[in-house]
Design a protein around this motif. Structure first.
Motif, PDB file in Angstrom:
ATOM      1  N   GLY A   1      -9.708   3.123  -1.363  1.00  0.00           N
ATOM      2  CA  GLY A   1      -9.218   4.297  -2.074  1.00  0.00           C
ATOM      3  C   GLY A   1      -7.719   4.429  -2.091  1.00  0.00           C
ATOM      4  O   GLY A   1      -7.197   5.368  -2.731  1.00  0.00           O
ATOM      5  N   HIS A   2      -6.990   3.556  -1.399  1.00  0.00           N
ATOM      6  CA  HIS A   2      -5.532   3.624  -1.399  1.00  0.00           C
ATOM      7  C   HIS A   2      -4.975   3.012  -2.682  1.00  0.00           C
ATOM      8  O   HIS A   2      -5.620   2.172  -3.316  1.00  0.00           O
ATOM      9  CB  HIS A   2      -4.963   2.887  -0.185  1.00  0.00           C
ATOM     10  N   LYS A   3      -3.791   3.430  -3.026  1.00  0.00           N
ATOM     11  CA  LYS A   3      -3.128   2.896  -4.201  1.00  0.00           C
ATOM     12  C   LYS A   3      -2.320   1.677  -3.784  1.00  0.00           C
ATOM     13  O   LYS A   3      -1.285   1.796  -3.117  1.00  0.00           O
ATOM     14  CB  LYS A   3      -2.216   3.953  -4.830  1.00  0.00           C
ATOM     15  N   ILE A   4      -2.804   0.499  -4.174  1.00  0.00           N
ATOM     16  CA  ILE A   4      -2.185  -0.765  -3.797  1.00  0.00           C
ATOM     17  C   ILE A   4      -1.637  -1.423  -5.049  1.00  0.00           C
ATOM     18  O   ILE A   4      -2.343  -1.550  -6.062  1.00  0.00           O
ATOM     19  CB  ILE A   4      -3.196  -1.681  -3.087  1.00  0.00           C
TER      20      ILE A   4
ATOM     21  N   CYS B   1       0.857  -1.189   0.000  1.00  0.00           N
ATOM     22  CA  CYS B   1       0.000   0.000   0.000  1.00  0.00           C
ATOM     23  C   CYS B   1       0.892   1.237   0.000  1.00  0.00           C
ATOM     24  O   CYS B   1       1.627   1.495   0.957  1.00  0.00           O
ATOM     25  CB  CYS B   1      -0.924  -0.010   1.221  1.00  0.00           C
ATOM     26  N   LYS B   2       0.836   2.012  -1.067  1.00  0.00           N
ATOM     27  CA  LYS B   2       1.662   3.209  -1.159  1.00  0.00           C
ATOM     28  C   LYS B   2       1.176   4.298  -0.210  1.00  0.00           C
ATOM     29  O   LYS B   2       1.971   5.125   0.252  1.00  0.00           O
ATOM     30  CB  LYS B   2       1.663   3.736  -2.593  1.00  0.00           C
TER      31      LYS B   2
ATOM     32  N   CYS C   1      -5.687  -8.464   4.176  1.00  0.00           N
ATOM     33  CA  CYS C   1      -5.510  -7.063   4.606  1.00  0.00           C
ATOM     34  C   CYS C   1      -5.927  -6.105   3.507  1.00  0.00           C
ATOM     35  O   CYS C   1      -6.405  -4.987   3.775  1.00  0.00           O
ATOM     36  CB  CYS C   1      -4.059  -6.812   4.994  1.00  0.00           C
ATOM     37  N   LYS C   2      -5.758  -6.512   2.267  1.00  0.00           N
ATOM     38  CA  LYS C   2      -6.108  -5.648   1.137  1.00  0.00           C
ATOM     39  C   LYS C   2      -7.597  -5.357   1.109  1.00  0.00           C
ATOM     40  O   LYS C   2      -8.017  -4.281   0.636  1.00  0.00           O
ATOM     41  CB  LYS C   2      -5.662  -6.320  -0.165  1.00  0.00           C
ATOM     42  N   LEU C   3      -8.406  -6.268   1.622  1.00  0.00           N
ATOM     43  CA  LEU C   3      -9.859  -6.107   1.574  1.00  0.00           C
ATOM     44  C   LEU C   3     -10.387  -5.261   2.722  1.00  0.00           C
ATOM     45  O   LEU C   3     -11.598  -5.010   2.774  1.00  0.00           O
ATOM     46  CB  LEU C   3     -10.535  -7.488   1.592  1.00  0.00           C
ATOM     47  N   ARG C   4      -9.542  -4.818   3.604  1.00  0.00           N
ATOM     48  CA  ARG C   4     -10.009  -4.035   4.734  1.00  0.00           C
ATOM     49  C   ARG C   4     -10.509  -2.654   4.285  1.00  0.00           C
ATOM     50  O   ARG C   4     -10.027  -2.089   3.305  1.00  0.00           O
ATOM     51  CB  ARG C   4      -8.883  -3.854   5.758  1.00  0.00           C
TER      52      ARG C   4
END
Length: 784
Positions: A255-258, A236-237, A247-250
């Motif tokens: 809206g974060h750049k992943i 996650c940038k 964790c990515k699905l939290r």
């Protein structure tokens, strides 16, 4: 000194082998214990700290003892494999922990002892100087810095700090051999024989990955500390942390750049490689800068000695002058003392002479014994005179000289204040630009002043540049124009005396940025705030007011300089009032410029007194103006309005351009006529000009406050005249005008009013304040 390699990107190992490893030790120190990190963990702020130090800091902060993972067996973390001089790991000193827990971090002992909901753990990070949130699980969420551990291990082997041979873990002592291979799957080191024994050919163990022998085996795949067995596959940038698929699905990462971790790895590696190569390739620049710094240090010492000698010399000169002045004053004091002493000594001698007349007293007593009157009078007259003189001398006694010397006291309060304030001179403070006197017309006139508390300036440096111009061409305005203007070099006027300057040879219809700074013996001071001046859209037309067409001296007067006019309705207005009982009649008077133009673009500006009744400013054909205004035009006021505020000279024709065009001003307002769609095609608004609240134009026109100065731009080729707010050069109104014959500026007065043409900067004395008002004198004769 580093040994640089410029042939291409270097691996970390090559860099470590070719560099001075000792200089890298400060990069490997723990910020808490100031020793080389052991089992480092990465905090959320990206700083690394020893796991043991972090746990001790948290315990000192009042948090419970965290559960620490088992220490890995590696020279970078195991105490018994370190060098003898670092055999025992030093505990963090109490003062260092106290500094880490100093007030301001927000974590104190006993803070979390009270019952309540679970709070986030806060770690006082020393490099950050603030509290860092660790989350509810504390250090469990902090991942080990495996890369830093591997670097520490290589560092220790390179500088011989605890470098020991890695022994085979399966040979029986005391015949244990040195390990030659390591197995990443078995997480153990083997000698050749043991490796063959435990990895027989043709079995699945033969497929294990073998590495260099080490005691610090990192896991093949990093797993998420919150989700067991989940690989860290994303980055996650926004949060700058590794994520697993869960964790990515939290929601917190919405809206974060992943991006995939491989993509983040390659991008970060490329950036670091470029940055490293840039530093390596600029070794010459670094050496040059080091040389400059060393020269600056040497020059600092030399200059400080010179400044100290100059200080001593100045003090010696002051002391010599004081000594000379003291001798002079002492000489005057001694001369006065001698004169006074002589005067007082003479007076003492005179008084002593009275005591020496004892014989006279005895003679007088004997004289008083005489009884014969005639004989007494005959002998006593001289004695009486002598006694009278003595009595008068006694009664009128006063000191012949003042012994107080009160007139010889020195008042050194001013000198003491000067000596108390004696200090090294300071460079002038940033000048303050006078925006009321600064303007752009035919030239730029810049005026400024120094703050009251500023040191005096010997001279000033004026710098200016054109904003939004790309060298070699380009567009103005916008972000690109601003960046291009920043690259455009400043032009300077050096050693400007006084507090004003005139700048010429400028581009038309351009914005210039100006700034000023002062200079004295201490050097240049700070720059003033930048000001922006917009040059006129066309060359300035210099002309004077010409009243050759029927000037009425009783109601219209022109200044001696012919740049200011005033209409004063007097006796003629009272006489005209007899013509009607319900209204008064006003007369229109015309003034024109003494210059008529037939080609090109021209600009001029004027100011109308806000209290004027009606003043019309515009342009027109010289012949048509003379014909239309040859006879006085009577107009009823205030209801008479033949053209709705806009004189076009062609109210009955919409096919040909008007012979003259005016804008009407009065009573502090300016009237802008309707656009071409609603007024016979005689006018329209330009983009960015003044508009009313309902749109760009109105069928009946709009009225706005009168600007301080009105600018007029005439384009003869296009047959257009544009009116501007001369202060901001914002277009107000634009309309057509007939330019088939000579065209001249024109001004019409209806009732009382005053008008003044803008003074040229070239005709102004830069050291004087621009004249706002001009004394008006009557002109009885016509001007030719």
């Amino acid at each position: 000194m580093f040994k640089w390699c410029l042939c291409g990107p270097l691996s970390i190992l090559d860099f470590l082998k070719t560099s001075n490893m000792k200089s890298m030790e400060r990069e490997l120190q723990c910020p808490v214990c100031k020793d080389i990190v052991k089992q480092p963990v990465v905090l959320p702020c990206l700083h690394s700290v020893c796991l043991l130090c972090a746990s001790e800091v948290l315990v000192q902060s009042g948090y419970p003892q965290p559960e620490l993972p088992p220490e890995p067996n590696s020279p970078a973390s195991t105490p018994n494999t370190r060098s003898p001089r670092q055999a025992r790991r030093p505990m963090p000193k109490a003062d260092r922990i106290d500094r880490a827990l100093r007030p301001g971090f927000g974590t104190y002992p006993g803070r979390r002892r009270k019952e309540g909901p679970t709070q986030l753990m806060l770690f006082p990070c020393v490099p950050c100087g603030r509290d860092v949130e660790l989350g509810e699980r504390g250090l469990v969420d902090c991942m080990r810095n495996l890369t830093l551990e591997r670097i520490v291990e290589r560092y220790r082997h390179t500088v011989s700090l605890g470098s020991v041979a890695v022994m085979c873990q399966f040979c029986k002592p005391p015949q244990a051999l040195e390990a030659t291979k390591g197995c990443a799957d078995c997480r153990a080191s083997f000698c050749n024989e043991c490796f063959k024994l435990y990895h027989p050919w043709g079995t699945p163990r033969a497929q294990h990955e073998h590495v260099q022998p080490t005691l610090n085996f990192r896991p093949k795949v990093l797993t998420c500390p919150e989700h067991d067995q989940e690989k860290l596959q994303f980055y996650c940038k926004s949060c700058q942390r590794l994520l697993c698929s869960l964790c990515k699905l939290r929601r917190v990462h919405t809206g974060h750049k992943i991006v995939p971790v491989t993509q983040a790895y390659q991008a970060l590696k490329d950036k670091i490689t470029k940055e490293l190569n840039y530093i390596l390739s600029n070794q010459g620049t670094v050496l040059t800068q080091i040389t400059q710094l060393e020269n600056a240090i040497t020059q600092t010492e030399v200059n400080s000695v010179g400044a100290r000698e100059q200080l001593a010399q100045c003090v010696r000169e002051l002391m010599a002058l004081l000594s000379e002045r003291q001798a002079m004053l002492a000489q005057g004091l001694e001369s006065s003392r001698q004169k006074r002493s002589e005067a007082l000594a003479n007076q003492v001698a005179e008084r002593r002479s009275l005591l020496e007349h004892a014989g006279l007293m005895a003679f007088t007593q004997e004289l008083l014994k005489e009884t014969d009157a005639a004989c007494f009078v005959h002998a006593a007259r001289q004695t009486h005179n002598r006694l009278a003189q003595s009595i008068e001398s006694l009664q009128s006694f006063s000191l012949s000289a003042d012994p107080s010397f009160r007139h010889f006291q020195l008042d050194v309060s001013r000198e003491l204040k000067l000596l108390t304030d004696l200090n090294f001179i300071q460079a002038p403070l940033a000048p303050v630009i006078d925006t009321q006197r600064t303007l752009a017309y035919d030239q730029l006139f810049l005026c400024w002043r120094l703050p009251q508390e500023s040191s005096p300036a010997w001279h000033f440096s004026v710098e200016y540049r054109r904003r939004g111009v790309v060298p070699g061409g380009g567009a103005r305005g916008g972000i690109r124009g601003g960046l291009a203007g920043a690259r455009w070099g400043w032009q300077r006027l050096e050693e400007v005396s006084g507090t004003s300057a005139v700048i010429d040879r400028l581009e038309m219809d351009s914005v210039y940025v100006l700034r000023v700074r002062g200079c004295n013996k201490a050097g240049f001071g700070e720059y003033s705030e930048e000001v922006y001046l917009h040059t006129p859209p066309a060359p300035v037309l210099n002309f004077y007011l010409d009243s050759r067409w029927g000037l009425h001296a009783d109601r219209l007067v022109v200044s001696k300089e012919q740049r200011c006019a005033r209409s004063v309705p007097g006796l003629s207005l009272l006489q005209a009032a007899d013509r009607a009982l319900t209204s008064c009649h006003l007369t229109a008077d015309l003034l024109v410029g003494d210059v008529a133009v037939t080609q090109g673009r021209h600009y001029w500006a004027c100011s109308v007194e806000p209290g004027s009744y009606l003043v019309k400013v515009g342009v027109g054909l010289e012949s048509k103006l003379q014909e239309w205004f040859h006879l006085p035009q009577d107009m009823a006021s205030p209801r008479y309005d033949p053209d709705s505020g806009h004189d076009s000279g062609a109210e009955d024709s919409s096919d040909s351009p008007p012979s003259f065009t005016f804008l009407t001003m009065g009573m502090g307002k300016i009237y802008l006529p309707p656009s071409a769609n609603s007024h016979h095609g005689t006018a329209n608004h330009r983009d960015g000009g003044i508009t009313n609240g309902n749109g760009p134009s109105s069928p009946t026109g709009v009225t706005y406050p009168l600007p301080p100065r009105l600018g007029v731009c005439l384009d003869v080729e296009k047959g257009r005249v544009t009116f501007y707010d001369a202060h901001s050069l914002r277009p107000l109104w634009e309309g057509p005008v007939d330019c088939s014959a000579p065209v001249c500026p024109a001004f019409c007065f209806i009732g009382g009013g005053a008008l003044q043409l803008q003074e040229l900067v070239a005709n102004r004395n830069a050291d004087q304040t621009p004249v706002r008002r001009v004394t008006i004198q009557s002109r009885v004769t016509k001007l030719n």
